[in-house]
Design a protein around this motif. Structure first.
Motif, PDB file in Angstrom:
ATOM      1  N   ALA A 298       0.848  -1.194   0.000  1.00  0.00           N
ATOM      2  CA  ALA A 298       0.000   0.000   0.000  1.00  0.00           C
ATOM      3  C   ALA A 298       0.881   1.240   0.000  1.00  0.00           C
ATOM      4  O   ALA A 298       1.907   1.287   0.687  1.00  0.00           O
ATOM      5  CB  ALA A 298      -0.921   0.017   1.224  1.00  0.00           C
ATOM      6  N   GLY A 299       0.482   2.251  -0.770  1.00  0.00           N
ATOM      7  CA  GLY A 299       1.161   3.538  -0.743  1.00  0.00           C
ATOM      8  C   GLY A 299       2.597   3.484  -1.229  1.00  0.00           C
ATOM      9  O   GLY A 299       2.984   2.689  -2.090  1.00  0.00           O
ATOM     10  N   GLY A 300       3.431   4.338  -0.626  1.00  0.00           N
ATOM     11  CA  GLY A 300       4.812   4.498  -1.038  1.00  0.00           C
ATOM     12  C   GLY A 300       5.651   3.236  -1.049  1.00  0.00           C
ATOM     13  O   GLY A 300       6.502   3.067  -1.931  1.00  0.00           O
ATOM     14  N   PRO A 301       5.482   2.317  -0.072  1.00  0.00           N
ATOM     15  CA  PRO A 301       6.313   1.111  -0.067  1.00  0.00           C
ATOM     16  C   PRO A 301       6.242   0.287  -1.347  1.00  0.00           C
ATOM     17  O   PRO A 301       7.183  -0.449  -1.657  1.00  0.00           O
ATOM     18  CB  PRO A 301       5.761   0.328   1.130  1.00  0.00           C
ATOM     19  CG  PRO A 301       5.298   1.385   2.084  1.00  0.00           C
ATOM     20  CD  PRO A 301       4.710   2.448   1.186  1.00  0.00           C
ATOM     21  N   ILE A 302       5.154   0.403  -2.102  1.00  0.00           N
ATOM     22  CA  ILE A 302       5.050  -0.356  -3.349  1.00  0.00           C
ATOM     23  C   ILE A 302       6.185   0.015  -4.301  1.00  0.00           C
ATOM     24  O   ILE A 302       6.703  -0.837  -5.034  1.00  0.00           O
ATOM     25  CB  ILE A 302       3.675  -0.112  -4.010  1.00  0.00           C
ATOM     26  CG1 ILE A 302       2.559  -0.677  -3.125  1.00  0.00           C
ATOM     27  CG2 ILE A 302       3.615  -0.730  -5.395  1.00  0.00           C
ATOM     28  CD1 ILE A 302       1.161  -0.339  -3.622  1.00  0.00           C
TER      29      ILE A 302
END
Length: 383
Positions: A298-302
């Motif tokens: 989810a979000g930036g970690p992708i």
């Protein structure tokens, strides 16, 4: 170039917004540019790198200073006469800075960094979620350009009609965060405390706040051979301590400088639990430190975690998957080493020098773009 930075957070408050602003100021100083900083009143230094720092009235919310509107903002920007205004994670103060820039005919860049709508959604505040998106878009509509830190943020903002947008990630200090710190005296001493019997240290660095969802660490209860370590503090300390009561966990408090480098160096793997990161700076620091990273899909970690190569991405709704992936890395030093080496290689090109150079390029790109000086701004309809 003269740059006015209006930021919702600055020293001594330590978070992702402050860290980015400080790195930008370091770069501007190094390259011979001029700047001022306008920030909420929270015992900030009078100057940084020779650049004046101006504080405006603020109130405290969840241990965080929130800047309020003040006629001082327009006056400070007008007197400095910047070539461009940089609004860091704009909220109330940033919105006023952008409006002042438009009145003065100064182009502005808004850096999207805080997901207000995500916070509202997490707390099941349906109408507030829509209102947060309307307010955020109203703020960013006034800017000449909005910079987003990740493809997930880009998609979300595009879906809500934000334009124009451009991608601007974050840099990482490859010297402060480096695998060779594992042999430093501070890291060895901390490692001895955390892992006296060879436990695998599962570490986290960041604010201990509701949006970080650290209570998810409780899903690892009963896993043999691990030691949890949390670096940071914040309003959720009590809740996290309750969720992990009886588990092998050490709260190290807020660390910086050599102590923070040593903390990363004492970990065996890095676990992130929050689903609302627009970027995920600590994940980059973990990669630079040679650690495998486990984070929500989810979000930036992708963008930051190459699933199955530099770490693992897990379904945040699947506690069993999180437990399994942590267990896989706990059981395999070879896998941890391979993922950690790949993570270090992945961030070698993400220096702050390079990233801030890209930012100056964005500054230059908007300096000849017409501002909204003559155009009335829409009122935000907050329902």
């Amino acid at each position: 170039m003269r740059v006015a930075i209006v930021t919702e957070s600055f020293l001594p408050t330590v978070n992702g917004v402050t860290n980015s602003v400080v790195k930008v100021l370091d770069h501007l100083h190094r390259e011979g540019h001029d700047a001022i900083v306008i920030c909420p009143a929270a015992h900030a230094p009078a100057e940084y790198r020779g650049f004046a720092v101006h504080q405006v009235p603020a109130i405290a919310y969840r241990q965080f200073p929130v800047g309020l509107g003040s006629p001082q903002v327009y006056r400070l920007i007008a007197e400095f006469a910047p070539d461009v205004l940089h609004a860091a994670s704009p909220f109330l103060l940033g919105a006023q800075g952008i409006a002042a820039a438009n009145r003065l005919g100064v182009p502005s860049i808004a850096v999207f960094q805080t997901d207000l709508a995500g916070y509202a959604k997490r707390n099941h505040l349906g109408p507030a979620t829509a209102a947060a998106w309307r307010f955020t878009r109203w703020v960013h509509d006034g800017a000449t350009l909005t910079l987003v830190p990740s493809t997930a943020s880009m998609d979300a903002l595009q879906q809500h009609g934000f334009t124009p947008l451009s991608l601007w990630a974050r840099g990482v200090d490859l010297d402060a965060f480096h695998p060779h710190h594992r042999q430093s005296p501070k890291a060895l001493e901390l490692r001895g405390r955390l892992s006296p019997n060879g436990e695998v240290v599962v570490g986290y660095v960041g604010r201990v706040a509701p949006e970080k969802q650290l209570e998810r660490l409780g899903e690892l209860r009963g896993m043999p051979g691990i030691q949890l370590a949390v670096v940071g503090d914040g309003p959720s300390m009590g809740s996290v301590a309750s969720a992990t009561k009886g588990m092998p966990i050490t709260f190290l408090g807020r660390l910086s400088g050599d102590e923070l480098s040593a903390a990363y160096a004492s970990f065996d793997l890095f676990l992130h639990t929050g689903t609302e990161e627009t970027f995920g700076q600590t994940l980059q620091e973990a990669h630079a430190s040679g650690l495998p990273v486990i984070a929500p899909r989810a979000g930036g970690p992708i963008d930051l975690v190459a699933d199955g190569s530099t770490g693992y991405l897990y379904d945040p709704a699947d506690a069993a998957e999180l437990r399994q992936l942590v267990g896989d890395l706990v059981a395999s030093p070879t896998l941890r080493s391979r993922f950690g080496e790949a993570g270090r290689r992945a961030v070698l090109g993400r220096t702050w020098q390079r990233v801030c150079g890209e930012l100056v390029g964005h500054y230059e790109s908007v300096m000849n773009v017409p501002t909204l000086k003559a155009a009335p701004r829409r009122k935000a309809r907050i329902q």
